[in-house]
Design a protein around this motif. Structure first.
Motif, PDB file in Angstrom:
ATOM      1  N   LYS A  42      93.539  42.734 -78.497  1.00  0.00           N
ATOM      2  CA  LYS A  42      94.432  41.702 -77.953  1.00  0.00           C
ATOM      3  C   LYS A  42      93.668  40.757 -77.027  1.00  0.00           C
ATOM      4  CE  LYS A  42      98.910  43.979 -78.130  1.00  0.00           C
ATOM      5  NZ  LYS A  42     100.057  44.463 -77.346  1.00  0.00           N
ATOM      6  N   GLU A  45      91.648  38.384 -79.150  1.00  0.00           N
ATOM      7  CA  GLU A  45      92.521  37.384 -79.760  1.00  0.00           C
ATOM      8  C   GLU A  45      92.917  36.318 -78.746  1.00  0.00           C
ATOM      9  OE1 GLU A  45      95.829  39.519 -81.359  1.00  0.00           O
ATOM     10  OE2 GLU A  45      94.662  40.337 -83.036  1.00  0.00           O
ATOM     11  N   LYS A  46      93.196  36.746 -77.522  1.00  0.00           N
ATOM     12  CA  LYS A  46      93.564  35.802 -76.473  1.00  0.00           C
ATOM     13  C   LYS A  46      92.395  34.879 -76.144  1.00  0.00           C
ATOM     14  CE  LYS A  46      95.568  35.742 -71.852  1.00  0.00           C
ATOM     15  NZ  LYS A  46      96.036  36.560 -70.733  1.00  0.00           N
ATOM     16  N   GLU A  48      89.982  34.026 -78.200  1.00  0.00           N
ATOM     17  CA  GLU A  48      89.824  33.121 -79.343  1.00  0.00           C
ATOM     18  C   GLU A  48      90.870  32.005 -79.316  1.00  0.00           C
ATOM     19  OE1 GLU A  48      89.920  35.554 -82.831  1.00  0.00           O
ATOM     20  OE2 GLU A  48      88.050  36.581 -82.316  1.00  0.00           O
ATOM     21  N   ARG A  49      92.136  32.358 -78.990  1.00  0.00           N
ATOM     22  CA  ARG A  49      93.180  31.325 -78.897  1.00  0.00           C
ATOM     23  C   ARG A  49      92.852  30.334 -77.804  1.00  0.00           C
ATOM     24  NH1 ARG A  49      96.961  35.603 -79.247  1.00  0.00           N
ATOM     25  NH2 ARG A  49      97.291  35.399 -77.013  1.00  0.00           N
ATOM     26  N   HIS A  50      92.427  30.830 -76.648  1.00  0.00           N
ATOM     27  CA  HIS A  50      92.092  29.949 -75.532  1.00  0.00           C
ATOM     28  C   HIS A  50      90.908  29.049 -75.887  1.00  0.00           C
ATOM     29  CE1 HIS A  50      91.690  28.521 -71.466  1.00  0.00           C
ATOM     30  NE2 HIS A  50      90.420  28.865 -71.473  1.00  0.00           N
ATOM     31  N   LEU A  52      90.056  28.011 -78.823  1.00  0.00           N
ATOM     32  CA  LEU A  52      90.548  27.005 -79.763  1.00  0.00           C
ATOM     33  C   LEU A  52      91.305  25.895 -79.034  1.00  0.00           C
ATOM     34  CD1 LEU A  52      90.877  26.203 -82.744  1.00  0.00           C
ATOM     35  CD2 LEU A  52      92.994  27.519 -82.744  1.00  0.00           C
ATOM     36  N   ILE A  53      92.137  26.270 -78.080  1.00  0.00           N
ATOM     37  CA  ILE A  53      92.886  25.278 -77.302  1.00  0.00           C
ATOM     38  C   ILE A  53      91.937  24.383 -76.517  1.00  0.00           C
ATOM     39  CG2 ILE A  53      94.458  25.019 -75.331  1.00  0.00           C
ATOM     40  CD1 ILE A  53      95.927  27.515 -76.388  1.00  0.00           C
TER      41      ILE A  53
END
Length: 146
Positions: A42, A45-46, A48-50, A52-53
Motif C-alpha cells: 500500500k 502504491e501511494k 507511485e500515485r503521488h 504520478l500526480i
C-alpha cells in the motif's frame, strides 16, 4: 436383553489412495501476503500515485503564463504572519510610505477564498523595496519565485 456389539467392518483409507491426485499435478501453494507485506505494498502504491500526480503537475506548470506570478523579484516584498482580518488597503497604507506600490497580492485559499496570512507587495522601483527594510516589527525578504 443382550445387545450384540459386532464390528461393522470399518477399514482405513488405504483403498482410496488410488483416487488421490498425483503429486506432480498438484498446483503450487498460493502464498498469502503478511500484514507487513500488505502495508508495504500500500505504501508503494501511494508513493507511485503521488509521483504520478507530481509529474503531471510539473508538466502543466508554466510560471511564465501564471497571472499571479507577474512582476520583478527584485522589487517584491514577501510579508508573512498577516492577521486574517487585514485588508489590502491597510497593507497599502502601511507600506506605501516607502515607495509607490504597483501591486499587492494577498494570497487566499482556492477552496473558500479566505486569506492565508501572507502577501506579496510589488513596488514600482527597487528603491521602494530597499526603503522597506527598516520597518520595525516586519520580517521582509525578496521573493525569488515571483
Amino acid at each position: 436383553a443382550v445387545v450384540s456389539t459386532q464390528s461393522t467392518g470399518l477399514t482405513g483409507v488405504g483403498m482410496y489412495t488410488s483416487l488421490f491426485e498425483d503429486p506432480a499435478d498438484t498446483p503450487a501453494p498460493v502464498k498469502q501476503p503478511t500484514k507487513a507485506e500488505r502495508r508495504e505494498e500500500k505504501r508503494q502504491e501511494k508513493i507511485e500515485r503521488h509521483t504520478l500526480i507530481v509529474e503531471r503537475g510539473i508538466a502543466r506548470w508554466d510560471p511564465h503564463n501564471d497571472p499571479n506570478a507577474t512582476g520583478d523579484a527584485f522589487k517584491t516584498v514577501f510579508v508573512s504572519r498577516i492577521n486574517y482580518d487585514t485588508r489590502e488597503e491597510k497593507l497599502r497604507r502601511e507600506f506605501e510610505e516607502y515607495g509607490y506600490i504597483r501591486r499587492i497580492h494577498m494570497v487566499k485559499s482556492a477552496m473558500d477564498d479566505k486569506p492565508r496570512g501572507y502577501a506579496f507587495i510589488e513596488y514600482e522601483t527597487e528603491k521602494g523595496y530597499r526603503g522597506d527594510r527598516g520597518v520595525s516589527g516586519t520580517d521582509t525578504e525578496t521573493c525569488t519565485e515571483c
